[in-house]
Design a protein around this motif. Sequence first.
Motif, PDB file in Angstrom:
ATOM      1  N   PRO A  40      31.475  47.100  18.876  1.00  0.00           N
ATOM      2  CA  PRO A  40      32.132  46.351  17.805  1.00  0.00           C
ATOM      3  C   PRO A  40      33.578  46.050  18.178  1.00  0.00           C
ATOM      4  N   ALA A  41      34.040  44.910  17.756  1.00  0.00           N
ATOM      5  CA  ALA A  41      35.415  44.518  18.038  1.00  0.00           C
ATOM      6  C   ALA A  41      36.372  45.425  17.273  1.00  0.00           C
ATOM      7  N   ILE A  42      37.410  45.849  17.959  1.00  0.00           N
ATOM      8  CA  ILE A  42      38.473  46.628  17.330  1.00  0.00           C
ATOM      9  C   ILE A  42      39.690  45.721  17.279  1.00  0.00           C
ATOM     10  N   LEU A  43      39.892  45.112  16.115  1.00  0.00           N
ATOM     11  CA  LEU A  43      40.942  44.122  15.956  1.00  0.00           C
ATOM     12  C   LEU A  43      42.273  44.785  15.639  1.00  0.00           C
ATOM     13  N   SER A  44      43.308  44.285  16.292  1.00  0.00           N
ATOM     14  CA  SER A  44      44.665  44.734  15.993  1.00  0.00           C
ATOM     15  C   SER A  44      45.624  43.629  16.425  1.00  0.00           C
ATOM     16  N   PRO A  45      46.794  43.563  15.795  1.00  0.00           N
ATOM     17  CA  PRO A  45      47.783  42.554  16.205  1.00  0.00           C
ATOM     18  C   PRO A  45      48.159  42.787  17.669  1.00  0.00           C
ATOM     19  N   THR A  46      47.938  41.772  18.484  1.00  0.00           N
ATOM     20  CA  THR A  46      48.103  41.902  19.922  1.00  0.00           C
ATOM     21  C   THR A  46      48.958  40.761  20.453  1.00  0.00           C
ATOM     22  N   ASP A  47      49.884  41.111  21.339  1.00  0.00           N
ATOM     23  CA  ASP A  47      50.707  40.096  22.000  1.00  0.00           C
ATOM     24  C   ASP A  47      49.835  39.418  23.055  1.00  0.00           C
ATOM     25  N   ILE A  48      49.458  38.187  22.797  1.00  0.00           N
ATOM     26  CA  ILE A  48      48.545  37.459  23.684  1.00  0.00           C
ATOM     27  C   ILE A  48      49.122  37.296  25.088  1.00  0.00           C
ATOM     28  N   SER A  49      50.431  37.127  25.183  1.00  0.00           N
ATOM     29  CA  SER A  49      51.058  36.975  26.503  1.00  0.00           C
ATOM     30  C   SER A  49      50.881  38.231  27.347  1.00  0.00           C
ATOM     31  N   LEU A  50      50.945  39.403  26.713  1.00  0.00           N
ATOM     32  CA  LEU A  50      50.746  40.645  27.461  1.00  0.00           C
ATOM     33  C   LEU A  50      49.324  40.739  28.010  1.00  0.00           C
ATOM     34  N   VAL A  51      48.342  40.346  27.203  1.00  0.00           N
ATOM     35  CA  VAL A  51      46.948  40.381  27.657  1.00  0.00           C
ATOM     36  C   VAL A  51      46.751  39.390  28.809  1.00  0.00           C
ATOM     37  N   LEU A  52      47.305  38.197  28.665  1.00  0.00           N
ATOM     38  CA  LEU A  52      47.186  37.194  29.727  1.00  0.00           C
ATOM     39  C   LEU A  52      47.849  37.680  31.009  1.00  0.00           C
ATOM     40  N   ASN A  53      49.069  38.178  30.907  1.00  0.00           N
ATOM     41  CA  ASN A  53      49.786  38.636  32.097  1.00  0.00           C
ATOM     42  C   ASN A  53      49.095  39.829  32.751  1.00  0.00           C
ATOM     43  N   LYS A  54      48.589  40.741  31.951  1.00  0.00           N
ATOM     44  CA  LYS A  54      47.868  41.900  32.493  1.00  0.00           C
ATOM     45  C   LYS A  54      46.637  41.433  33.280  1.00  0.00           C
ATOM     46  N   THR A  55      45.909  40.487  32.740  1.00  0.00           N
ATOM     47  CA  THR A  55      44.716  39.966  33.413  1.00  0.00           C
ATOM     48  C   THR A  55      45.091  39.254  34.703  1.00  0.00           C
ATOM     49  N   LEU A  56      46.096  38.407  34.652  1.00  0.00           N
ATOM     50  CA  LEU A  56      46.529  37.680  35.847  1.00  0.00           C
ATOM     51  C   LEU A  56      47.072  38.639  36.904  1.00  0.00           C
ATOM     52  N   ASP A  57      47.819  39.663  36.480  1.00  0.00           N
ATOM     53  CA  ASP A  57      48.328  40.651  37.437  1.00  0.00           C
ATOM     54  C   ASP A  57      47.186  41.406  38.099  1.00  0.00           C
ATOM     55  N   PHE A  58      46.173  41.752  37.308  1.00  0.00           N
ATOM     56  CA  PHE A  58      45.024  42.477  37.844  1.00  0.00           C
ATOM     57  C   PHE A  58      44.317  41.667  38.940  1.00  0.00           C
ATOM     58  N   LEU A  59      44.310  40.343  38.785  1.00  0.00           N
ATOM     59  CA  LEU A  59      43.616  39.469  39.732  1.00  0.00           C
ATOM     60  C   LEU A  59      44.541  38.896  40.801  1.00  0.00           C
ATOM     61  N   SER A  60      45.776  39.359  40.871  1.00  0.00           N
ATOM     62  CA  SER A  60      46.756  38.751  41.780  1.00  0.00           C
ATOM     63  C   SER A  60      46.310  38.780  43.245  1.00  0.00           C
ATOM     64  N   ASN A  61      45.670  39.857  43.684  1.00  0.00           N
ATOM     65  CA  ASN A  61      45.195  39.897  45.076  1.00  0.00           C
ATOM     66  C   ASN A  61      44.131  38.837  45.331  1.00  0.00           C
ATOM     67  N   ASP A  62      43.276  38.588  44.338  1.00  0.00           N
ATOM     68  CA  ASP A  62      42.253  37.548  44.476  1.00  0.00           C
ATOM     69  C   ASP A  62      42.910  36.170  44.607  1.00  0.00           C
ATOM     70  N   PHE A  63      43.976  35.960  43.844  1.00  0.00           N
ATOM     71  CA  PHE A  63      44.677  34.676  43.921  1.00  0.00           C
ATOM     72  C   PHE A  63      45.291  34.485  45.299  1.00  0.00           C
ATOM     73  N   ILE A  64      45.920  35.524  45.820  1.00  0.00           N
ATOM     74  CA  ILE A  64      46.544  35.436  47.143  1.00  0.00           C
ATOM     75  C   ILE A  64      45.478  35.195  48.209  1.00  0.00           C
ATOM     76  N   LYS A  65      44.429  35.999  48.173  1.00  0.00           N
ATOM     77  CA  LYS A  65      43.359  35.906  49.169  1.00  0.00           C
ATOM     78  C   LYS A  65      42.701  34.525  49.166  1.00  0.00           C
ATOM     79  N   ASN A  66      42.584  33.922  47.984  1.00  0.00           N
ATOM     80  CA  ASN A  66      41.902  32.630  47.861  1.00  0.00           C
ATOM     81  C   ASN A  66      42.851  31.443  47.785  1.00  0.00           C
ATOM     82  N   LYS A  67      44.141  31.691  48.061  1.00  0.00           N
ATOM     83  CA  LYS A  67      45.153  30.616  48.096  1.00  0.00           C
ATOM     84  C   LYS A  67      45.184  29.825  46.788  1.00  0.00           C
TER      85      LYS A  67
END
Length: 181
Positions: free
Chosen positions: A62-89
């Motif tokens: 079930p979804a656990i809803l809470s007020p969330t800073d969308i920019s933090l979620v986006l940045n966390k996801t992009l940071d997690f995938l940063s090596n994939d971005f570098i590797k794939n240019k």
Amino acid sequence: MASGIAHEIKNPLTSIKTFTEYLPKKIHDAEFTDKFIPLITSEVGRIDKLVHELLDFAKPSPAILSPTDISLVLNKTLDFLSNDFIKNKINIIKNYKAGNDCLINLDANQLQQALMNIILNAIDAMPLGGKLAVSTLIINNAQTFQLRIQDTGTGIDPKDIPYIFDPFFSKKTMVQGWDFQ
């Protein structure tokens, strides 16, 4: 659905089986092990991901809803995938017009998983590199939030669009076997 799941799991298992059949003969062949150990690790990861997707599909949490800073979620996801971005240019373009403190009532874990799936598909669609743009926007006097993810990849074949939300639908090429010398 069972047929689709079996097919998706069978492909990486075929690769693993082929590798293990040659392993006793080629265990001291550095070129062989350097090439195929990472591939096998990747194939096991694919099976693990499929099993988790199956479990999530069978019993979504079930979804656990809470007020969330969308920019933090986006940045966390992009940071997690940063090596994939570098590797794939792949160049990342961020345009957060919604601001860095835009709070939205959502389940951050579920959103991050959805973002990961979308972005990993975008990476796969850009085998020669490209651009991935992530933008946010508040419209209608703060009544509507828009998140847009765009890439310079190959796109979705129009005949596949009716199936994109079907569980386990994929058009990705699967490794069936290798030619060992």
